[in-house]
Scaffold this motif. Structure first.
Motif, PDB file in Angstrom:
ATOM      1  N   MET A 175       1.676  15.873 -10.771  1.00 56.60           N
ATOM      2  CA  MET A 175       2.935  15.133 -10.932  1.00 56.60           C
ATOM      3  C   MET A 175       3.998  15.629  -9.953  1.00 56.60           C
ATOM      4  O   MET A 175       4.736  14.832  -9.369  1.00 56.60           O
ATOM      5  N   ILE A 176       4.058  16.941  -9.769  1.00 57.01           N
ATOM      6  CA  ILE A 176       5.020  17.498  -8.817  1.00 57.01           C
ATOM      7  C   ILE A 176       4.695  17.019  -7.409  1.00 57.01           C
ATOM      8  O   ILE A 176       5.596  16.651  -6.646  1.00 57.01           O
ATOM      9  N   ASN A 177       3.422  16.978  -7.054  1.00 59.05           N
ATOM     10  CA  ASN A 177       3.024  16.477  -5.732  1.00 59.05           C
ATOM     11  C   ASN A 177       3.373  15.009  -5.552  1.00 59.05           C
ATOM     12  O   ASN A 177       3.756  14.590  -4.453  1.00 59.05           O
ATOM     13  N   VAL A 178       3.260  14.220  -6.610  1.00 57.92           N
ATOM     14  CA  VAL A 178       3.660  12.809  -6.543  1.00 57.92           C
ATOM     15  C   VAL A 178       5.149  12.719  -6.238  1.00 57.92           C
ATOM     16  O   VAL A 178       5.568  11.939  -5.375  1.00 57.92           O
ATOM     17  N   MET A 179       5.944  13.522  -6.925  1.00 53.26           N
ATOM     18  CA  MET A 179       7.393  13.508  -6.695  1.00 53.26           C
ATOM     19  C   MET A 179       7.724  13.946  -5.260  1.00 53.26           C
ATOM     20  O   MET A 179       8.572  13.348  -4.606  1.00 53.26           O
ATOM     21  N   LYS A 180       7.028  14.967  -4.783  1.00 52.88           N
ATOM     22  CA  LYS A 180       7.239  15.418  -3.406  1.00 52.88           C
ATOM     23  C   LYS A 180       6.874  14.321  -2.409  1.00 52.88           C
ATOM     24  O   LYS A 180       7.598  14.084  -1.434  1.00 52.88           O
ATOM     25  N   GLN A 181       5.757  13.659  -2.654  1.00 48.64           N
ATOM     26  CA  GLN A 181       5.322  12.589  -1.755  1.00 48.64           C
ATOM     27  C   GLN A 181       6.332  11.452  -1.747  1.00 48.64           C
ATOM     28  O   GLN A 181       6.661  10.915  -0.696  1.00 48.64           O
ATOM     29  N   TRP A 182       6.828  11.092  -2.920  1.00 50.70           N
ATOM     30  CA  TRP A 182       7.822  10.020  -3.027  1.00 50.70           C
ATOM     31  C   TRP A 182       9.079  10.358  -2.228  1.00 50.70           C
ATOM     32  O   TRP A 182       9.583   9.540  -1.464  1.00 50.70           O
ATOM     33  N   ILE A 183       9.564  11.588  -2.381  1.00 53.81           N
ATOM     34  CA  ILE A 183      10.760  11.993  -1.633  1.00 53.81           C
ATOM     35  C   ILE A 183      10.460  12.026  -0.140  1.00 53.81           C
ATOM     36  O   ILE A 183      11.278  11.576   0.672  1.00 53.81           O
ATOM     37  N   ALA A 184       9.301  12.540   0.252  1.00 55.71           N
ATOM     38  CA  ALA A 184       8.912  12.584   1.669  1.00 55.71           C
ATOM     39  C   ALA A 184       8.857  11.179   2.270  1.00 55.71           C
ATOM     40  O   ALA A 184       9.148  10.997   3.459  1.00 55.71           O
ATOM     41  N   MET A 185       8.511  10.187   1.449  1.00 52.48           N
ATOM     42  CA  MET A 185       8.466   8.793   1.909  1.00 52.48           C
ATOM     43  C   MET A 185       9.873   8.202   2.075  1.00 52.48           C
ATOM     44  O   MET A 185      10.022   7.078   2.553  1.00 52.48           O
ATOM     45  N   GLY A 186      10.887   8.936   1.640  1.00 55.48           N
ATOM     46  CA  GLY A 186      12.255   8.431   1.712  1.00 55.48           C
ATOM     47  C   GLY A 186      12.766   7.941   0.374  1.00 55.48           C
ATOM     48  O   GLY A 186      13.792   7.301   0.298  1.00 55.48           O
ATOM     49  N   ALA A 187      12.020   8.209  -0.706  1.00 54.95           N
ATOM     50  CA  ALA A 187      12.383   7.817  -2.069  1.00 54.95           C
ATOM     51  C   ALA A 187      12.522   6.298  -2.218  1.00 54.95           C
ATOM     52  O   ALA A 187      13.564   5.801  -2.637  1.00 54.95           O
ATOM     53  N   PRO A 188      11.471   5.552  -1.874  1.00 50.81           N
ATOM     54  CA  PRO A 188      11.571   4.094  -2.024  1.00 50.81           C
ATOM     55  C   PRO A 188      11.811   3.703  -3.470  1.00 50.81           C
ATOM     56  O   PRO A 188      11.251   4.318  -4.391  1.00 50.81           O
ATOM     57  N   TRP A 189      12.647   2.723  -3.656  1.00 47.89           N
ATOM     58  CA  TRP A 189      13.010   2.226  -4.991  1.00 47.89           C
ATOM     59  C   TRP A 189      13.162   0.722  -4.890  1.00 47.89           C
ATOM     60  O   TRP A 189      13.790   0.230  -3.966  1.00 47.89           O
ATOM     61  N   PRO A 190      12.599  -0.002  -5.845  1.00 43.31           N
ATOM     62  CA  PRO A 190      12.697  -1.479  -5.758  1.00 43.31           C
ATOM     63  C   PRO A 190      14.123  -1.989  -5.963  1.00 43.31           C
ATOM     64  O   PRO A 190      14.918  -1.329  -6.554  1.00 43.31           O
TER      65      PRO A 190
END
Length: 125
Positions: A110-125
């Motif tokens: 789960m922590i890695n998912v959060m890190k990946q999301w932030i690394a992607m620029g924190a995309p949000w719909p």
């Protein structure tokens, strides 16, 4: 001298304005990643204490603008920089005074998912 006709912005408004200037629309793939992996973590592990109804530490994690604005400790994330993001510090239990969620550390996955999301620029719909 500031012109009286210029609109007055709150800190959040200025943040949103500056973010919007450098922000590009998230891809369909990044939104799918967010909806499938990130949103469930935020809902299940964070929003009991950090949402519209209750926002401990003045932090809400139910809207990207609030996440970028942050709470008493500052912005929760720095897009593209997970290692500089307070959210990652908190969920990783890297600081004993800021361990979130308080009832147990997230899994490494789960922590890695959060890190990946932030690394992607924190995309949000």
């Amino acid at each position: 001298m500031i012109s009286p006709v210029l609109p007055r912005f709150t800190t959040l408004g200025l943040l949103l304005a500056s973010t919007a200037a450098s922000w590009s629309a998230p891809s369909a793939e990044s939104i799918k990643f967010f909806e499938a992996k990130v949103r469930p973590i935020l809902v299940e592990s964070c929003q009991e204490c950090h949402s519209e109804k209750k926002h401990k530490g003045d932090l809400r994690l139910d809207n990207l603008a609030y996440i970028l604005h942050g709470g008493e400790q500052g912005p929760a994330i720095v897009p593209h920089k997970p290692d500089e993001s307070l959210l990652i510090k908190a969920v990783s239990y890297a600081d004993k005074d800021m361990e979130m969620p308080p009832d147990g550390k997230l899994s490494d996955e789960m922590i890695n998912v959060m890190k990946q999301w932030i690394a992607m620029g924190a995309p949000w719909p």
